[in-house]
Design a protein around this motif. Structure first.
Motif, mmCIF file in Angstrom:
data_model
loop_
_atom_site.group_PDB
_atom_site.id
_atom_site.type_symbol
_atom_site.label_atom_id
_atom_site.label_comp_id
_atom_site.label_asym_id
_atom_site.label_seq_id
_atom_site.Cartn_x
_atom_site.Cartn_y
_atom_site.Cartn_z
ATOM 1 N N LEU A 7 0.825 -1.207 0.000
ATOM 2 C CA LEU A 7 0.000 0.000 0.000
ATOM 3 C C LEU A 7 0.855 1.250 0.000
ATOM 4 O O LEU A 7 1.948 1.274 0.545
ATOM 5 C CB LEU A 7 -0.913 0.026 1.237
ATOM 6 N N THR A 8 0.314 2.293 -0.604
ATOM 7 C CA THR A 8 0.950 3.602 -0.562
ATOM 8 C C THR A 8 0.084 4.514 0.291
ATOM 9 O O THR A 8 -1.045 4.176 0.637
ATOM 10 C CB THR A 8 1.069 4.199 -1.976
ATOM 11 N N ASP A 9 0.591 5.699 0.650
ATOM 12 C CA ASP A 9 -0.207 6.628 1.447
ATOM 13 C C ASP A 9 -1.502 6.993 0.744
ATOM 14 O O ASP A 9 -2.516 7.234 1.384
ATOM 15 C CB ASP A 9 0.586 7.892 1.762
ATOM 16 N N SER A 10 -1.503 7.032 -0.589
ATOM 17 C CA SER A 10 -2.724 7.381 -1.319
ATOM 18 C C SER A 10 -3.796 6.308 -1.163
ATOM 19 O O SER A 10 -4.965 6.553 -1.414
ATOM 20 C CB SER A 10 -2.420 7.606 -2.799
ATOM 21 N N SER A 11 -3.414 5.110 -0.722
ATOM 22 C CA SER A 11 -4.384 4.036 -0.503
ATOM 23 C C SER A 11 -5.303 4.323 0.673
ATOM 24 O O SER A 11 -6.338 3.700 0.807
ATOM 25 C CB SER A 11 -3.669 2.706 -0.254
ATOM 26 N N ARG A 12 -4.900 5.238 1.540
ATOM 27 C CA ARG A 12 -5.748 5.574 2.683
ATOM 28 C C ARG A 12 -6.975 6.352 2.257
ATOM 29 O O ARG A 12 -7.943 6.423 2.982
ATOM 30 C CB ARG A 12 -4.973 6.411 3.696
ATOM 31 N N GLY A 13 -6.945 6.959 1.105
ATOM 32 C CA GLY A 13 -8.070 7.757 0.648
ATOM 33 C C GLY A 13 -8.167 9.057 1.431
ATOM 34 O O GLY A 13 -7.246 9.449 2.142
ATOM 35 N N ILE A 14 -9.287 9.714 1.319
ATOM 36 C CA ILE A 14 -9.506 10.969 2.036
ATOM 37 C C ILE A 14 -9.897 10.627 3.465
ATOM 38 O O ILE A 14 -10.816 9.851 3.702
ATOM 39 C CB ILE A 14 -10.607 11.798 1.355
ATOM 40 N N THR A 15 -9.192 11.211 4.417
ATOM 41 C CA THR A 15 -9.461 10.892 5.808
ATOM 42 C C THR A 15 -9.434 12.140 6.670
ATOM 43 O O THR A 15 -8.686 13.068 6.401
ATOM 44 C CB THR A 15 -8.468 9.844 6.350
ATOM 45 N N ALA A 16 -10.271 12.162 7.679
ATOM 46 C CA ALA A 16 -10.307 13.265 8.636
ATOM 47 C C ALA A 16 -9.628 12.846 9.934
ATOM 48 O O ALA A 16 -9.673 13.574 10.912
ATOM 49 C CB ALA A 16 -11.753 13.677 8.893
ATOM 50 N N LEU A 17 -9.013 11.670 9.944
ATOM 51 C CA LEU A 17 -8.440 11.117 11.160
ATOM 52 C C LEU A 17 -6.946 11.380 11.264
ATOM 53 O O LEU A 17 -6.258 11.537 10.262
ATOM 54 C CB LEU A 17 -8.669 9.605 11.199
ATOM 55 N N THR A 18 -6.461 11.356 12.482
ATOM 56 C CA THR A 18 -5.036 11.361 12.754
ATOM 57 C C THR A 18 -4.706 9.981 13.290
ATOM 58 O O THR A 18 -5.328 9.515 14.242
ATOM 59 C CB THR A 18 -4.694 12.437 13.812
ATOM 60 N N TYR A 19 -3.770 9.317 12.651
ATOM 61 C CA TYR A 19 -3.438 7.938 13.021
ATOM 62 C C TYR A 19 -2.327 7.906 14.048
ATOM 63 O O TYR A 19 -1.479 8.776 14.041
ATOM 64 C CB TYR A 19 -3.030 7.155 11.766
ATOM 65 N N PRO A 20 -2.294 6.909 14.938
ATOM 66 C CA PRO A 20 -3.251 5.813 15.077
ATOM 67 C C PRO A 20 -4.559 6.298 15.681
ATOM 68 O O PRO A 20 -4.606 7.344 16.324
ATOM 69 C CB PRO A 20 -2.554 4.827 16.000
ATOM 70 N N VAL A 21 -5.613 5.518 15.485
ATOM 71 C CA VAL A 21 -6.959 5.882 15.931
ATOM 72 C C VAL A 21 -7.429 4.899 16.996
ATOM 73 O O VAL A 21 -7.237 3.693 16.864
ATOM 74 C CB VAL A 21 -7.944 5.849 14.740
ATOM 75 N N GLN A 22 -8.050 5.414 18.030
ATOM 76 C CA GLN A 22 -8.672 4.570 19.059
ATOM 77 C C GLN A 22 -10.183 4.681 18.888
ATOM 78 O O GLN A 22 -10.739 5.772 18.993
ATOM 79 C CB GLN A 22 -8.272 5.037 20.460
ATOM 80 N N VAL A 23 -10.845 3.572 18.598
ATOM 81 C CA VAL A 23 -12.301 3.570 18.449
ATOM 82 C C VAL A 23 -12.909 3.642 19.850
ATOM 83 O O VAL A 23 -12.568 2.840 20.717
ATOM 84 C CB VAL A 23 -12.783 2.307 17.712
ATOM 85 N N PRO A 24 -13.802 4.604 20.081
ATOM 86 C CA PRO A 24 -14.411 4.734 21.412
ATOM 87 C C PRO A 24 -15.204 3.487 21.810
ATOM 88 O O PRO A 24 -15.756 2.785 20.960
ATOM 89 C CB PRO A 24 -15.355 5.931 21.258
#
Length: 72
Positions: A7-24
């Motif tokens: 995968l490349t960074d462009s594989s992430r698509g458009i995102t509003a998140l800052t990684y890593p992410v913790q799901v509540p």
């Protein structure tokens, strides 16, 4: 963490998140099947989904193919 060196960074698509992410707690992270174009939990339009707001039932697995079939 899943190692996906293809995968490349462009594989992430458009995102509003800052990684890593913790799901509540009490929420799920949904992701479309085409990472670079899917509108899913990575987008602020969708975000995390509360478990009590999810509707549906898993009845069939198609991947991996060796486990294809109905879910009991």
């Amino acid at each position: 963490l899943l190692d996906e060196p293809y995968l490349t960074d462009s594989s992430r698509g458009i995102t509003a998140l800052t990684y890593p992410v913790q799901v509540p707690d009490g929420c799920v992270f949904v992701m479309g099947d085409h990472r670079s174009t899917s509108v899913d939990s990575r987008s602020s339009v969708v975000g995390f989904i509360k478990e009590e707001e999810t509707v549906g039932q898993i009845v069939l697995r198609i991947w991996p193919l060796r486990q294809f079939g109905r879910i009991q």
